[in-house]
Design a protein around this motif. Sequence first.
Motif, PDB file in Angstrom:
ATOM      1  N   ILE A  67       0.841  -1.191   0.000  1.00  9.22           N
ATOM      2  CA  ILE A  67       0.000   0.000   0.000  1.00  9.22           C
ATOM      3  C   ILE A  67       0.881   1.248   0.000  1.00  9.22           C
ATOM      4  O   ILE A  67       2.002   1.231   0.510  1.00  9.22           O
ATOM      5  CB  ILE A  67      -0.904  -0.007   1.266  1.00  9.22           C
ATOM      6  CG1 ILE A  67      -1.932   1.101   1.224  1.00  9.22           C
ATOM      7  CG2 ILE A  67      -0.070   0.091   2.512  1.00  9.22           C
ATOM      8  CD1 ILE A  67      -2.854   1.101   2.438  1.00  9.22           C
ATOM      9  N   TYR A  68       0.406   2.324  -0.584  1.00 11.78           N
ATOM     10  CA  TYR A  68       1.018   3.631  -0.383  1.00 11.78           C
ATOM     11  C   TYR A  68      -0.069   4.683  -0.531  1.00 11.78           C
ATOM     12  O   TYR A  68      -1.103   4.431  -1.141  1.00 11.78           O
ATOM     13  CB  TYR A  68       2.188   3.883  -1.335  1.00 11.78           C
ATOM     14  CG  TYR A  68       1.859   3.831  -2.805  1.00 11.78           C
ATOM     15  CD1 TYR A  68       1.887   2.615  -3.496  1.00 11.78           C
ATOM     16  CD2 TYR A  68       1.555   4.988  -3.518  1.00 11.78           C
ATOM     17  CE1 TYR A  68       1.605   2.563  -4.850  1.00 11.78           C
ATOM     18  CE2 TYR A  68       1.267   4.932  -4.878  1.00 11.78           C
ATOM     19  CZ  TYR A  68       1.292   3.721  -5.532  1.00 11.78           C
ATOM     20  OH  TYR A  68       1.000   3.668  -6.877  1.00 11.78           O
ATOM     21  N   LYS A  69       0.139   5.832   0.086  1.00 13.48           N
ATOM     22  CA  LYS A  69      -0.889   6.883   0.069  1.00 13.48           C
ATOM     23  C   LYS A  69      -0.274   8.213  -0.305  1.00 13.48           C
ATOM     24  O   LYS A  69       0.899   8.467  -0.049  1.00 13.48           O
ATOM     25  CB  LYS A  69      -1.511   7.029   1.470  1.00 13.48           C
ATOM     26  CG  LYS A  69      -2.265   5.797   1.934  1.00 13.48           C
ATOM     27  CD  LYS A  69      -2.901   6.044   3.300  1.00 13.48           C
ATOM     28  CE  LYS A  69      -3.484   4.759   3.840  1.00 13.48           C
ATOM     29  NZ  LYS A  69      -4.004   4.894   5.196  1.00 13.48           N
ATOM     30  N   THR A  70      -1.107   9.090  -0.853  1.00 11.46           N
ATOM     31  CA  THR A  70      -0.655  10.458  -1.133  1.00 11.46           C
ATOM     32  C   THR A  70      -0.801  11.281   0.139  1.00 11.46           C
ATOM     33  O   THR A  70      -1.365  10.810   1.133  1.00 11.46           O
ATOM     34  CB  THR A  70      -1.507  11.114  -2.218  1.00 11.46           C
ATOM     35  OG1 THR A  70      -2.855  11.206  -1.726  1.00 11.46           O
ATOM     36  CG2 THR A  70      -1.485  10.310  -3.508  1.00 11.46           C
ATOM     37  N   ASN A  71      -0.344  12.533   0.083  1.00 11.18           N
ATOM     38  CA  ASN A  71      -0.413  13.371   1.273  1.00 11.18           C
ATOM     39  C   ASN A  71      -1.855  13.663   1.683  1.00 11.18           C
ATOM     40  O   ASN A  71      -2.121  14.012   2.826  1.00 11.18           O
ATOM     41  CB  ASN A  71       0.343  14.687   1.059  1.00 11.18           C
ATOM     42  CG  ASN A  71      -0.198  15.475  -0.108  1.00 11.18           C
ATOM     43  OD1 ASN A  71       0.058  15.160  -1.252  1.00 11.18           O
ATOM     44  ND2 ASN A  71      -0.975  16.503   0.177  1.00 11.18           N
ATOM     45  N   SER A  72      -2.807  13.498   0.766  1.00 14.22           N
ATOM     46  CA  SER A  72      -4.199  13.772   1.131  1.00 14.22           C
ATOM     47  C   SER A  72      -4.891  12.506   1.621  1.00 14.22           C
ATOM     48  O   SER A  72      -6.029  12.544   2.070  1.00 14.22           O
ATOM     49  CB  SER A  72      -4.952  14.336  -0.060  1.00 14.22           C
ATOM     50  OG  SER A  72      -4.855  13.439  -1.138  1.00 14.22           O
ATOM     51  N   GLY A  73      -4.190  11.376   1.542  1.00  8.73           N
ATOM     52  CA  GLY A  73      -4.776  10.143   2.057  1.00  8.73           C
ATOM     53  C   GLY A  73      -5.310   9.215   0.990  1.00  8.73           C
ATOM     54  O   GLY A  73      -5.825   8.134   1.289  1.00  8.73           O
ATOM     55  N   GLU A  74      -5.213   9.615  -0.281  1.00  9.59           N
ATOM     56  CA  GLU A  74      -5.684   8.755  -1.373  1.00  9.59           C
ATOM     57  C   GLU A  74      -4.816   7.501  -1.419  1.00  9.59           C
ATOM     58  O   GLU A  74      -3.594   7.595  -1.458  1.00  9.59           O
ATOM     59  CB  GLU A  74      -5.504   9.545  -2.658  1.00  9.59           C
ATOM     60  CG  GLU A  74      -6.258   9.054  -3.847  1.00  9.59           C
ATOM     61  CD  GLU A  74      -5.829   9.881  -5.068  1.00  9.59           C
ATOM     62  OE1 GLU A  74      -5.934  11.132  -4.985  1.00  9.59           O
ATOM     63  OE2 GLU A  74      -5.361   9.281  -6.044  1.00  9.59           O
ATOM     64  N   THR A  75      -5.466   6.353  -1.402  1.00  7.96           N
ATOM     65  CA  THR A  75      -4.732   5.091  -1.258  1.00  7.96           C
ATOM     66  C   THR A  75      -4.542   4.387  -2.590  1.00  7.96           C
ATOM     67  O   THR A  75      -5.460   4.332  -3.407  1.00  7.96           O
ATOM     68  CB  THR A  75      -5.514   4.164  -0.308  1.00  7.96           C
ATOM     69  OG1 THR A  75      -5.721   4.862   0.910  1.00  7.96           O
ATOM     70  CG2 THR A  75      -4.747   2.891  -0.021  1.00  7.96           C
ATOM     71  N   SER A  76      -3.343   3.872  -2.792  1.00  3.26           N
ATOM     72  CA  SER A  76      -3.079   3.054  -3.982  1.00  3.26           C
ATOM     73  C   SER A  76      -2.352   1.796  -3.542  1.00  3.26           C
ATOM     74  O   SER A  76      -1.826   1.726  -2.434  1.00  3.26           O
ATOM     75  CB  SER A  76      -2.185   3.788  -4.970  1.00  3.26           C
ATOM     76  OG  SER A  76      -2.739   5.000  -5.350  1.00  3.26           O
ATOM     77  N   PHE A  77      -2.299   0.847  -4.448  1.00  5.76           N
ATOM     78  CA  PHE A  77      -1.572  -0.390  -4.169  1.00  5.76           C
ATOM     79  C   PHE A  77      -0.627  -0.683  -5.304  1.00  5.76           C
ATOM     80  O   PHE A  77      -0.932  -0.424  -6.457  1.00  5.76           O
ATOM     81  CB  PHE A  77      -2.533  -1.585  -4.110  1.00  5.76           C
ATOM     82  CG  PHE A  77      -3.323  -1.656  -2.847  1.00  5.76           C
ATOM     83  CD1 PHE A  77      -4.575  -1.091  -2.771  1.00  5.76           C
ATOM     84  CD2 PHE A  77      -2.800  -2.290  -1.731  1.00  5.76           C
ATOM     85  CE1 PHE A  77      -5.299  -1.148  -1.600  1.00  5.76           C
ATOM     86  CE2 PHE A  77      -3.520  -2.352  -0.563  1.00  5.76           C
ATOM     87  CZ  PHE A  77      -4.775  -1.789  -0.489  1.00  5.76           C
TER      88      PHE A  77
END
Lengths: 121, 169
Positions: free
Chosen positions: B45-55
């Motif tokens: 998992i990783y997220k952007t500074n706004s919290g949007e999650t990607s895998f």
Amino acid sequence: MTQMKTPFDIFLTKDYTTPTKEEQIAYLKKHEQEMTDYVKSENPKVESVQWDWDSVDVGVAGNGTPQGAGVYLDISGKFNNIEDSSLTMTWQLKDEKSFPKISAMYLSQPLRIDGGAKYYE
Amino acid sequence: MSNLGSFNNIYANLAESAYNKRPLNFPIKSNNKKEQLYDYSQDTIYKTNSGETSFTQGGTNLPNDGIVYLQPDPTLKITDKTMTIQVPKMNGGYETQTHITGEKQKGLLTDSEAGFNAYFVTDTPKLNKETKQTYLAIRGSDSIGLDTLNDWIGNDANFTLTIPILKNC
């Protein structure tokens, strides 16, 4: 904007102050419970997290280009008082002047034990 | 920022992991005492500074099912970088003062002053006759800054400007 240090800061048209490592650590310490709860939610076997506050590190992600790929803050720690365990929590920062949005935290490394040679399952 | 969409290519995986602050990256300081397990068959998992999650999706059809071990570098030596200055003494004369300005790492796979980092990866916990695959991942250039000028100027610019065939470009 980091905390105003003088009354004349209201005249600053551009904020040149960057949070120091100590300021980032103080900010994260206020949210320690949320950080620990997040790790527990990712692995129910985790009962406690021992955060290594000195390991807080802010840097630009590398991708071979001069501008890099975003600014990130990492913190390492151990869990369940296991001496040879390790984990890393990461936030992307808007820029190097910002504090992290706590809810945007994620474990950028899996939980490891045995000096790193095994995943904690 | 573009992270890999999946870990389906072991070479792309190792190349991405060699950079600083990427998902499932190798440690920036290569000073682990023990081998580190990396399993590229699992989602990361990783997220952007706004919290949007990607895998980054776990890879399929990887050698050894995506399991590799980052080996420690037993040749690594971490020493202090020092600065020596001449300081006038109270009652005349000078004395030499030495100050520690940072740290430098040197080993077969690391040379912090030259801006070189490499990672040796195997498909078994220890390098032995059961090992089938070994990989050497060399870190590409991290973003430019005071701490990476040695790499950008000493390595990248030096290469671009001194290779004769490129001089005419």
